[in-house]
Design an enzyme around this catalytic site. Sequence first.
Site, mmCIF file in Angstrom:
data_model
loop_
_atom_site.group_PDB
_atom_site.id
_atom_site.type_symbol
_atom_site.label_atom_id
_atom_site.label_comp_id
_atom_site.label_asym_id
_atom_site.label_seq_id
_atom_site.Cartn_x
_atom_site.Cartn_y
_atom_site.Cartn_z
ATOM 1 N N GLY A 184 0.851 -1.209 -0.195
ATOM 2 C CA GLY A 184 -0.080 0.047 0.027
ATOM 3 C C GLY A 184 0.805 1.258 0.033
ATOM 4 O O GLY A 184 0.824 2.146 -0.948
ATOM 5 N N SER A 185 1.681 1.478 1.013
ATOM 6 C CA SER A 185 2.326 2.824 1.087
ATOM 7 C C SER A 185 3.568 2.480 0.531
ATOM 8 O O SER A 185 4.234 1.647 0.319
ATOM 9 C CB SER A 185 2.606 3.119 2.693
ATOM 10 O OG SER A 185 3.340 2.107 3.260
ATOM 11 N N HIS A 193 -4.503 -7.582 4.613
ATOM 12 C CA HIS A 193 -2.988 -7.783 4.737
ATOM 13 C C HIS A 193 -2.840 -7.889 6.384
ATOM 14 O O HIS A 193 -3.543 -7.345 6.971
ATOM 15 C CB HIS A 193 -2.150 -6.545 4.467
ATOM 16 C CG HIS A 193 -0.954 -6.382 4.938
ATOM 17 N ND1 HIS A 193 -0.019 -7.326 4.362
ATOM 18 C CD2 HIS A 193 -0.153 -5.747 5.759
ATOM 19 C CE1 HIS A 193 1.192 -7.052 5.152
ATOM 20 N NE2 HIS A 193 0.842 -6.057 5.858
ATOM 21 N N HIS A 220 11.162 -4.178 7.304
ATOM 22 C CA HIS A 220 11.634 -3.535 8.512
ATOM 23 C C HIS A 220 13.126 -3.596 8.651
ATOM 24 O O HIS A 220 13.534 -3.509 9.888
ATOM 25 C CB HIS A 220 10.723 -4.245 9.784
ATOM 26 C CG HIS A 220 9.442 -3.784 9.651
ATOM 27 N ND1 HIS A 220 8.495 -4.737 8.881
ATOM 28 C CD2 HIS A 220 8.790 -2.636 10.304
ATOM 29 C CE1 HIS A 220 7.028 -3.815 9.203
ATOM 30 N NE2 HIS A 220 7.429 -2.793 9.805
ATOM 31 N N CYS A 277 0.307 -8.623 9.358
ATOM 32 C CA CYS A 277 2.070 -8.637 9.701
ATOM 33 C C CYS A 277 2.229 -8.815 11.023
ATOM 34 O O CYS A 277 1.601 -8.338 11.784
ATOM 35 C CB CYS A 277 2.536 -7.386 8.938
ATOM 36 S SG CYS A 277 2.202 -5.964 9.853
#
Length: 773
Positions: free
Chosen positions: A448-449, A657, A710, A659
């Site tokens: 998305g981002s 989604h 990350h 995570c």
Amino acid sequence: MTTSNNAAADVHATVYGYPRQGPNRELKKAVEGYWKGRVAADALRETAAELRREVWRQLADAGIDEVPTGDFSYYDHVLDTSVMVGAVPARHRAAVAADALDGYFAMARGTQDVAPLEMTKWFDTNYHYLVPELGPDTVFTADPAKQVSELGEALALGHRARPVLVGPVTYLLLAKPAPGVADGFEPLTLLDRLLPVYAEVLAALRAAGAEWVQLDEPALVQDRTPAELNAAARTYRELGALTERPKLLVASYFDRLGEALPVLAKAPVEGLALDFTGAAAGNLADLAAVGGLPGKRLVAGVVNGRNIWINDHQKSLATLGTLLGLAGRVDVAASCSLLHVPLDAAAERDTDPQIRRWLAFARQKTAEITTLARGLAQGTGAIQAELAANRADLASRANSPLTHDPAVRARAAAVTEADTRRSPSYAERVPAQRARLGLPLLPTTTIGSFPQTGELRTARADLRAGVIDADGYEERIKDEIREVIAFQEKAGIDVLVHGEPERSDMVQYFAEQLTGYLATRHGWVQSYGTRYVRPPVLAGDISRPDPMTVRWTSYAQAQTAKPVKGMLTGPVTMLAWSFVRDDQPLGDTARQVALALRDEVNDLEAAGTSVIQVDEPALRETLPLRAAGHRAYLAWATESFRLTVSGVRPDTQIHTHMCYAEFGDIIRAIDDLDADVISLEAARSHMQVAGELATAGYPREVGPGVWDIHSPRIPSAEEAAALLRKGLAAIPAERLWVNPDCGLKTRGWPETRASLAHLVAAARTVREELPRP
């Protein structure tokens, strides 16, 4: 409730931990400056020391009698524990030996050549910890330098201080087998090796001046086997028998101790710290049932350390009054570390003053704790003014029109079972979606981002400062969307996103456009490492006055012939990553949010959006810690998701989604969401989730992540292809997607371009390896 003055000397105020970041996120800036080479190691250490000194000073000034030490961390307190016990993975030992600080950050973030530790949620919070990696060959060695040093700092400043450590049982229960360790290995089998190391640490702290040490054992509030409970009993029998040790305070929080309570109550330790808020309120009856804690210290967590609403002082005093008869000494605290709340509600000057009086951030909670300690010690007459003000503020909130909207409540009450089920079934929807979208096998997409650049942050600051007007800001957002779309097309990605440049946060963006929510300006809370979020405050009944995302999604779609996903945050995550109201059941609040999002989904579809993603990364983290609560929670959680998306046509593809969670616990719930495609974190856990889904017979399309976003390292095309092949061993090609683990907001453009190029190359390579039809 009144108490005699004889109790005054025995009632103290304390906390288990405090926000680390500083009032202006000084720690974040210093750490990230160090990573970029702009801040020297000594300067970073001095910033950290100054933040610790200021926290202890503020706590002491507020009337906190015993300050915590050791709770401060550059990145994560569980990672600090791994360092303390010498549990450094083999792949990081050289880096740690060369430079302890750089090696520490390498374990947290990885390097280009070495993968970091896995990261997952801390119980049912939105805080992420680094998962210890252990194996049969693990050798523990004591390194108490950090804990001893920080205790010494506090004592030198004249504070009464209590070091706080992750307890040995919780540490082992949180750990996972290291990569390459044979299946079936249980980290708890290393307890006999770990306890002597804890004994060394305790002896070092005693020698450094510690009177008490707190050992946090929150894992014991979960359902535990007899073997695990026996391990806890043995742990505290052996640690309690040590001669060179401080007094031990064993702490639990987030839920009731249940069957672990009699184990700890009988242990030869000097005190227990228990949570008495929310689901943990049952600890009161349980404590009475085991005969209390005669002769022992009880630290009573009666102020909610995880939410931001003011405390009900009268209710807390009633609980504390009862506890006085159940322990040798009762002290007053928050229910858990204040790490989970922002620093100071007084900084929220844009909030209506009356509403601000409903809020209690860390500084306000310390004031509440000291007020209650004084009332318990001296009687309610000593805090009469505070009690009156507290009653007035509670009444103001209860009677506010913000908290009750008749139209919203009527709509929620009218929801039927048919409203929460999509028709036709997934198997019948698939042909229509594939015909509409025309995607290849192993389609590529992102979550998305895209990177939130300095230019975007400057644009938001310029808008707030009046340097540019709304039209100027929108032009900057359009420029960014055009760039993101053009990049994705050139990279060869199949299903595009607009990049979310207009969103500073995936929850706050929506909260600012929904009635019933309050946004904060300074309410930062640590999510992981240097990642801080500002959870909005879910204060009242929820509705959507106007479309929230349609304009930007439509603008992006106009730039390309490829499908562009509409991007929304799901109702469970909107609750989990907000400070949720505590005056009605969570399921009722989730239904209100789902109805508001349903309107947005329907408007996106009407505008021509063919793929709509409704993210629910918090579905697992919000799962109650005890199995007895799972069914009820998952019923309203999955219903709220289906209510959000069930109004669309069969050929509209619904994605979700998730995570950084343990998905194996909620596989059936994931199926019950009835989403067409789910993308999941999988890179750090080496595609574990793909196997779990296959074993459970999950029938829908899946995108297990092949890029750990990350970490700053750029995975090679070969590495991504290897993970993709591992995914294909569990999920057939016609149901497998290729994507990163999570959104790319925190990454920079250079690594994003390189990593996505490798991701697309990996998908093409593996497609060529598939059997020809």
